[in-house]
Design a protein around this motif. Structure first.
Motif, PDB file in Angstrom:
ATOM      1  N   ASP A  78     107.201  36.304  -5.066  1.00 33.11           N
ATOM      2  CA  ASP A  78     107.932  35.330  -5.879  1.00 33.11           C
ATOM      3  C   ASP A  78     108.432  35.964  -7.181  1.00 33.11           C
ATOM      4  OD1 ASP A  78     109.004  32.970  -6.928  1.00 33.11           O
ATOM      5  OD2 ASP A  78     107.058  32.199  -7.590  1.00 33.11           O
ATOM      6  N   THR A  79     108.872  37.203  -7.117  1.00 32.36           N
ATOM      7  CA  THR A  79     109.351  37.897  -8.310  1.00 32.36           C
ATOM      8  C   THR A  79     110.817  38.277  -8.143  1.00 32.36           C
ATOM      9  OG1 THR A  79     108.587  40.005  -7.438  1.00 32.36           O
ATOM     10  CG2 THR A  79     107.085  38.825  -8.908  1.00 32.36           C
ATOM     11  N   TYR A  80     111.457  38.548  -9.267  1.00 29.73           N
ATOM     12  CA  TYR A  80     112.857  38.980  -9.235  1.00 29.73           C
ATOM     13  C   TYR A  80     113.107  40.002 -10.324  1.00 29.73           C
ATOM     14  CZ  TYR A  80     113.729  36.092 -13.352  1.00 29.73           C
ATOM     15  OH  TYR A  80     113.711  35.557 -14.605  1.00 29.73           O
ATOM     16  N   SER A  81     114.164  40.744 -10.130  1.00 26.62           N
ATOM     17  CA  SER A  81     114.672  41.596 -11.200  1.00 26.62           C
ATOM     18  C   SER A  81     116.163  41.320 -11.306  1.00 26.62           C
ATOM     19  CB  SER A  81     114.394  43.073 -10.926  1.00 26.62           C
ATOM     20  OG  SER A  81     115.027  43.481  -9.741  1.00 26.62           O
ATOM     21  N   ILE A  82     116.650  41.386 -12.525  1.00 27.33           N
ATOM     22  CA  ILE A  82     118.061  41.087 -12.782  1.00 27.33           C
ATOM     23  C   ILE A  82     118.892  42.332 -12.533  1.00 27.33           C
ATOM     24  CG2 ILE A  82     119.726  40.421 -14.550  1.00 27.33           C
ATOM     25  CD1 ILE A  82     117.406  38.843 -15.873  1.00 27.33           C
ATOM     26  N   LYS A  86     108.190  38.030 -13.866  1.00 23.17           N
ATOM     27  CA  LYS A  86     109.368  37.190 -13.700  1.00 23.17           C
ATOM     28  C   LYS A  86     109.255  36.500 -12.340  1.00 23.17           C
ATOM     29  CE  LYS A  86     111.841  40.888 -15.020  1.00 23.17           C
ATOM     30  NZ  LYS A  86     112.999  41.734 -15.173  1.00 23.17           N
ATOM     31  N   PHE A  87     108.873  35.218 -12.367  1.00 20.66           N
ATOM     32  CA  PHE A  87     108.709  34.456 -11.144  1.00 20.66           C
ATOM     33  C   PHE A  87     109.984  33.669 -10.860  1.00 20.66           C
ATOM     34  CE2 PHE A  87     104.337  35.010 -12.676  1.00 20.66           C
ATOM     35  CZ  PHE A  87     103.804  35.655 -11.561  1.00 20.66           C
ATOM     36  N   LEU A  88     110.544  33.864  -9.684  1.00 17.17           N
ATOM     37  CA  LEU A  88     111.774  33.179  -9.302  1.00 17.17           C
ATOM     38  C   LEU A  88     111.571  31.675  -9.294  1.00 17.17           C
ATOM     39  CD1 LEU A  88     114.714  33.413  -8.295  1.00 17.17           C
ATOM     40  CD2 LEU A  88     113.790  33.380  -5.974  1.00 17.17           C
ATOM     41  N   SER A  89     110.470  31.209  -8.714  1.00 16.31           N
ATOM     42  CA  SER A  89     110.237  29.766  -8.634  1.00 16.31           C
ATOM     43  C   SER A  89     110.232  29.128 -10.020  1.00 16.31           C
ATOM     44  CB  SER A  89     108.939  29.463  -7.892  1.00 16.31           C
ATOM     45  OG  SER A  89     107.853  30.083  -8.530  1.00 16.31           O
ATOM     46  N   GLN A  90     109.646  29.800 -11.008  1.00 16.75           N
ATOM     47  CA  GLN A  90     109.610  29.265 -12.364  1.00 16.75           C
ATOM     48  C   GLN A  90     111.010  29.183 -12.964  1.00 16.75           C
ATOM     49  OE1 GLN A  90     107.090  27.852 -13.989  1.00 16.75           O
ATOM     50  NE2 GLN A  90     108.525  27.371 -15.627  1.00 16.75           N
ATOM     51  N   TRP A  91     111.809  30.211 -12.751  1.00 19.00           N
ATOM     52  CA  TRP A  91     113.175  30.210 -13.265  1.00 19.00           C
ATOM     53  C   TRP A  91     113.990  29.081 -12.636  1.00 19.00           C
ATOM     54  CZ3 TRP A  91     117.245  34.675 -12.792  1.00 19.00           C
ATOM     55  CH2 TRP A  91     118.293  34.422 -13.647  1.00 19.00           C
TER      56      TRP A  91
END
Length: 188
Positions: free
Chosen positions: A26-30, A46-51
């Motif tokens: 559940d992580t992402y990078s920009i 950086k959690f995608l679900s939180q964003w």
């Protein structure tokens, strides 16, 4: 022939957000993001679900699109979608940008070797307001041609059938009363 630098430049122009995502963690990078759109949850993890939750809660997603957006961007939903090899996941929704809502497309593309152990995807967000408005204009034009007599502008049988179909969705009994008020029944 397009080289890698040209391709990256074109992607940067067309897409205002590109993320590399690992659904397993559940992580992402920009990869690319429009200025001023750094997420509040920016930090060590950086959690995608939180964003995704944040952009719904802060009013970025239009109220009419929230339910579909939340359902289709839920991490477990995306995992199932890609594990079933259903292709790319596309969501068209209205997103607030510079104080106004504009149509955008959110597209999630799985890596070619997407598996239970390798859940890497790319997410692209692109503004489609202008092309969507043009598409809707063409749709309205086609509906007009389909539902109206070109000479008189009077609704035709296609419109009648569409209205009856719509009424039958909401009511079990629909009736039609027909009157020949000007005596043209024999001519028509």
């Amino acid at each position: 022939i397009c080289n890698e630098n040209t391709a990256v430049r074109e992607l940067n122009f067309d897409f205002h957000k590109i993320l590399q995502v690992d659904l397993f963690f559940d992580t992402y990078s920009i990869v690319k993001i429009r200025d001023g759109e750094i997420p509040k949850s920016e930090g060590a993890k950086k959690f995608l679900s939180q964003w995704l939750i944040e952009i719904v809660e802060d009013g970025t997603v239009h109220n009419d699109d929230i339910d579909v957006f939340k359902r289709m961007t839920e991490i477990d939903y995306m995992r199932r979608f890609f594990l079933e090899k259903r292709g790319n996941l596309r969501i068209r929704y209205r997103r607030k940008s510079n104080g106004e809502f504009r149509w955008v497309v959110f597209e999630a593309v799985p890596s070619p070797d997407f598996t239970l152990q390798n859940q890497n995807i790319m997410i692209y967000v692109r503004d489609i307001e202008d092309e969507y408005a043009e598409q809707m204009k063409k749709q309205k034009s086609l509906e007009k041609i389909s539902f109206e007599d070109g000479l008189t502008g009077v609704y035709n049988r296609n419109k009648f059938n569409a209205v009856i179909d719509e009424k039958n969705k909401n009511f079990t009994n629909t009736g039609v009363v027909y009157f020949d008020i000007n005596g043209l029944k024999e001519v028509n």
